[in-house]
Design an enzyme around this catalytic site. Structure first.
Site, PDB file in Angstrom:
ATOM      1  N   GLU A   1     -62.950 -26.777  -2.340  1.00 35.53           N
ATOM      2  CA  GLU A   1     -63.324 -27.323  -1.038  1.00 35.53           C
ATOM      3  C   GLU A   1     -64.639 -28.082  -1.169  1.00 35.53           C
ATOM      4  OE1 GLU A   1     -61.684 -23.817   1.906  1.00 35.53           O
ATOM      5  OE2 GLU A   1     -63.591 -23.501   0.919  1.00 35.53           O
TER       6      GLU A   1
ATOM      7  N   LYS B   1     -68.488 -28.955  -0.328  1.00 32.09           N
ATOM      8  CA  LYS B   1     -69.669 -28.187   0.072  1.00 32.09           C
ATOM      9  C   LYS B   1     -70.499 -29.062   1.008  1.00 32.09           C
ATOM     10  CE  LYS B   1     -73.493 -25.436  -1.767  1.00 32.09           C
ATOM     11  NZ  LYS B   1     -74.531 -26.019  -0.908  1.00 32.09           N
TER      12      LYS B   1
ATOM     13  N   ASP C   1     -73.277 -30.445   3.624  1.00 33.45           N
ATOM     14  CA  ASP C   1     -74.735 -30.371   3.630  1.00 33.45           C
ATOM     15  C   ASP C   1     -75.201 -30.433   5.078  1.00 33.45           C
ATOM     16  OD1 ASP C   1     -77.267 -30.208   2.710  1.00 33.45           O
ATOM     17  OD2 ASP C   1     -77.355 -32.185   1.799  1.00 33.45           O
TER      18      ASP C   1
ATOM     19  N   TYR D   1     -64.122 -22.971   7.403  1.00 35.19           N
ATOM     20  CA  TYR D   1     -63.545 -22.675   6.095  1.00 35.19           C
ATOM     21  C   TYR D   1     -63.390 -21.190   5.781  1.00 35.19           C
ATOM     22  CZ  TYR D   1     -68.623 -22.636   5.420  1.00 35.19           C
ATOM     23  OH  TYR D   1     -69.956 -22.416   5.567  1.00 35.19           O
TER      24      TYR D   1
ATOM     25  N   LYS E   1     -72.919 -27.812  -7.813  1.00 29.89           N
ATOM     26  CA  LYS E   1     -73.874 -28.714  -7.162  1.00 29.89           C
ATOM     27  C   LYS E   1     -73.865 -30.081  -7.833  1.00 29.89           C
ATOM     28  CE  LYS E   1     -77.161 -27.630  -4.774  1.00 29.89           C
ATOM     29  NZ  LYS E   1     -77.483 -27.874  -3.350  1.00 29.89           N
TER      30      LYS E   1
ATOM     31  N   CYS F   1     -95.343 -67.270   5.517  1.00 27.42           N
ATOM     32  CA  CYS F   1     -94.322 -67.072   4.493  1.00 27.42           C
ATOM     33  C   CYS F   1     -94.982 -66.824   3.139  1.00 27.42           C
ATOM     34  CB  CYS F   1     -93.422 -68.307   4.421  1.00 27.42           C
ATOM     35  SG  CYS F   1     -92.174 -68.211   3.101  1.00 27.42           S
TER      36      CYS F   1
ATOM     37  N   CYS G   1     -94.081 -70.143   0.910  1.00 31.12           N
ATOM     38  CA  CYS G   1     -94.523 -71.514   1.216  1.00 31.12           C
ATOM     39  C   CYS G   1     -95.709 -71.590   2.166  1.00 31.12           C
ATOM     40  CB  CYS G   1     -93.356 -72.327   1.789  1.00 31.12           C
ATOM     41  SG  CYS G   1     -92.837 -71.792   3.447  1.00 31.12           S
TER      42      CYS G   1
ATOM     43  N   CYS H   1     -89.008 -67.353   8.215  1.00 27.80           N
ATOM     44  CA  CYS H   1     -89.703 -68.586   7.870  1.00 27.80           C
ATOM     45  C   CYS H   1     -88.786 -69.742   8.285  1.00 27.80           C
ATOM     46  CB  CYS H   1     -89.989 -68.654   6.366  1.00 27.80           C
ATOM     47  SG  CYS H   1     -90.579 -70.270   5.820  1.00 27.80           S
TER      48      CYS H   1
ATOM     49  N   CYS I   1     -89.020 -74.731   1.738  1.00 22.01           N
ATOM     50  CA  CYS I   1     -89.330 -73.371   1.269  1.00 22.01           C
ATOM     51  C   CYS I   1     -88.420 -73.082   0.081  1.00 22.01           C
ATOM     52  CB  CYS I   1     -89.114 -72.356   2.386  1.00 22.01           C
ATOM     53  SG  CYS I   1     -89.552 -70.662   1.925  1.00 22.01           S
TER      54      CYS I   1
END
Length: 669
Positions: free
Chosen positions: A120, A122, A124, A226, A314, A408, A411, A424, A430
């Site tokens: 199954e 796990k 978190d 579960y 894990k 910017c 430029c 910008c 640019c």
């Protein structure tokens, strides 16, 4: 009496709809129909002053609680021993086999069966322990120390996948599960939250351990179950029977649960779970392996801390903390300025991380990162992309300031803030904007100009003054051969590729233009529908929004783009220089098929067909293939590692084909 009977009927009906929507992911009615019944029940409750114990109106969260009352579990909630290597897992299994063999040698008349296994996910989140007496939910608690937890019944009642009543009414049972916050729900919550949540695990735990149940309700938590940890009247012969009991009693059981006779199959399954981990809409940090036979579990028993018949494998962490060292600012194709964080190197999900995304200035402020330089931050990595900073570990503004640029960084042009982003607007001069525009224009899915790399685009900008894609079609052989690293062969190859690109189809040309908020699927929809560049350039927002895959934002982006005189001039120049932007070929009529007339979205990885092949086959059968899921979508084909699109399809009640063999069969019918 009539009002009471109506309320009982409405409660039963609404709980049935909730079960199908939140537990089975199979909606029976539309939101509008559900809301009408819910409003009717709310009005009757207000009129009579009566709220039935299992009324769905009780899930919105009640009054602020004064504190948590301790709850002593009817049976201990055990921790699991943890393995992080295959060797550790094999040692655990060898110990299980040795203990079974030892028992069987001493009890030859009543031996234990050979071990079989269940695997199954796990989760978190936060462990939940629910107590039901005579079919009614009477208590819910945290795990605590395994013997005593905190009572959180009011908070848990707000989770719509938790049944308030169950069909089993023969005494008392305790059921264990995990309270979680789906990642898509977290993302949606953070879009408008005054204080964004840092990660899904903390969000779920914080909501369930919050003394205000209304806060819990706002987070729209989910739960998977579960285990039946205690029962005074029912026993199970194996794990499968227990899972069937949970399903029959309307508990939400995760769809991933696999049974194996051979431990080598278990090891293979663990690898497959890790591969699909990033596509899940919730956090997992591993998998759990258990012996399935209940009598064997009883014989194997427990150590001081762990059951001997189960172990948790894990995975490597996808989240960790590190120090935010500095922030730099990058300029993109559209002029958008994106912050890039440099962090103290840290191992995460098998790689060393040094750079993280911060998305935009709005993101920095929402995540309380404005004064975070030199402080510890949460980072998360998924889908093999650059990790994201989720927030500061502490809430104090105790670090150095991230200074937002006024001009910017490439430029020096003054920046403009639009929403959460800095831009910008110097698109004519640019360098990063121009180079990335040209590179995108030349990419394979766009005009497919081979040999025109990032480095070449930069060289053409600096030495031949190439400022826009249209300039490419005026380059001469004499200009190229004078450039460094350009011989006659390379010059001819580039010119041939540029000349060949003139014949690219309309959809590729539209994609090459880089219209904001559009991708390949959207430009193909435009090309297939209008079949003419001029018609697309003059289309209104209303006309565009009639097409699948195009909403208000995308329609506005397209109209604004083609209204720009700079873009119009560039397009006309390319057409004058021979770019054809050819309309799609007329398709011959298709025979009716399962897919004819349907708007289809492909998501995840297919193994029998490439994405392009699947798209071509679907379109040949009269389907429209689009890139995003909306109410206009008729069908979703979900391959391996299908993620948020699959989740959204299920939320909208859109039919989904998750079996690739079935998909291929329908294509060939």
């Amino acid at each position: 009496m009539d009002a009471m009977q109506t309320m009982e009927r409405l409660v039963e009906q609404l709980n049935q709809y909730n079960y199908h929507y939140y537990t089975l992911d199979q909606p029976l009615v539309s939101d509008k129909e559900y809301d009408a019944l819910y409003d009717q029940l709310t009005a009757l409750e207000a009129e009579t002053g009566i709220v039935l114990p299992d009324s769905p109106t009780g899930r919105v969260g009640g009054e602020l609680l004064k504190g948590f009352e301790p709850h002593r579990h009817l049976a201990p909630l055990w921790s699991l021993d943890k393995a992080q290597t295959e060797e550790h897992l094999i040692n655990w299994n060898n110990r299980v086999i040795r203990l079974i063999d030892d028992y069987n040698s001493k009890n030859p008349d009543n031996p234990l069966p050979s071990p079989t296994y269940v695997v199954e996910l796990k989760f978190d989140g936060l462990t939940l322990n629910l107590t039901y007496t005579d079919g009614k939910l009477v208590q819910a608690s945290t795990r605590g120390n395994g013997v005593v937890g905190e009572g959180i019944l009011a908070q848990v009642k707000t989770i719509k996948s938790v049944p308030l009543t169950i069909p089993y009414r023969e005494g008392t049972i305790e059921v264990q599960g995990e309270g979680i916050m789906n990642l898509s729900v977290l993302a949606k919550y953070n879009e408008t939250a005054a204080e964004p949540l840092k990660n899904a695990r903390n969000a779920a735990a914080g909501a369930l351990r919050n003394l205000n149940p209304r806060t819990t309700a706002e987070r729209k938590l989910n739960a998977y179950f579960y285990n039946v940890g205690y029962s005074d009247n029912i026993q199970f012969t194996d794990h499968r029977q227990m899972m069937d009991f949970l399903k029959d009693n309307r508990f939400k059981v995760n769809t991933y649960i696999e049974y194996f006779d051979d431990f080598t199959q278990v090891m293979k399954a663990l690898g497959q779970i890790q591969e699909r981990r990033d596509s899940l809409d919730y956090l997992i940090d591993g998998a759990v392996i258990k012996v399935t036979d209940m009598r064997t579990r009883e014989v194997l028993g427990y150590t001081d801390k762990f059951p001997r018949w189960a172990i948790a494998y894990k995975f490597e962490a996808e989240e960790t903390t590190t120090i935010l060292e500095s922030v730099s600012w990058n300029v993109g194709r559209t002029g958008k300025i994106t912050p890039l964080a440099r962090v103290e190197p840290v191992e995460l999900a098998g790689v060393t991380v040094q750079n993280c995304t911060l998305n935009n200035v709005g993101d920095i402020e929402r995540k309380n990162l404005k004064f975070a330089l030199g402080t510890r931050v949460f980072i998360r990595r998924s889908n093999d992309v650059i990790p994201e900073i989720l927030g500061k570990v502490t809430d104090e503004q105790d670090g150095g300031e991230i200074v937002f640029p006024d001009t910017c960084p490439a430029c020096g042009f003054p920046l403009e803030q639009r929403g959460a982003h800095l831009f910008c607007n110097n698109r004519f001069d640019c360098k990063p904007q121009i180079v990335t525009r040209i590179t995108h224009f030349a990419s394979r899915d766009a005009m497919d100009i081979e040999t025109l790399s990032d480095k070449t685009a930069e060289q053409l900008f600096e030495e031949l003054d190439i400022h826009e894609p249209a300039d490419l079609y005026e380059i001469t052989f004499e200009q190229l051969v004078k450039l460094e690293r350009f011989g006659e062969k390379k010059a001819n190859n580039l010119l041939d590729a540029i000349n060949k690109s003139k014949g690219r189809d309309l959809a590729s040309f539209l994609y090459a233009l880089g219209i904001p908020n559009t991708g390949k699927s959207t430009t193909k929809v435009l090309a297939d529908h209008f079949r003419d560049l001029k018609a697309i350039m003059s289309a209104t927002e209303e006309e565009l929004m009639q097409l699948p895959d195009i909403g208000g934002i995308v329609a506005e982006s397209i109209v604004t783009f083609f209204a720009d005189p700079f873009m119009q001039a560039g397009i006309h120049k390319m057409l004058e220089l021979g770019v054809e932007a050819k309309a799609p070929e007329e398709r011959s009529p298709v025979k009716d098929s399962f897919f004819t007339g349907k708007t289809v979205v492909l998501t995840g990885t297919l193994h029998q067909l490439s994405r392009d092949e699947a798209t071509e086959r679907l379109e040949a059968l009269g389907a429209k293939v689009t890139g995003s899921v909306s109410k206009k979508t008729d069908l979703v084909i979900a391959g391996e590692k299908a993620g948020s699109k699959l989740t959204k399809a299920k939320d909208l009640g859109i039919p989904v084909i998750e079996d690739e063999n079935e998909f291929v069969r329908l294509l060939t019918e």
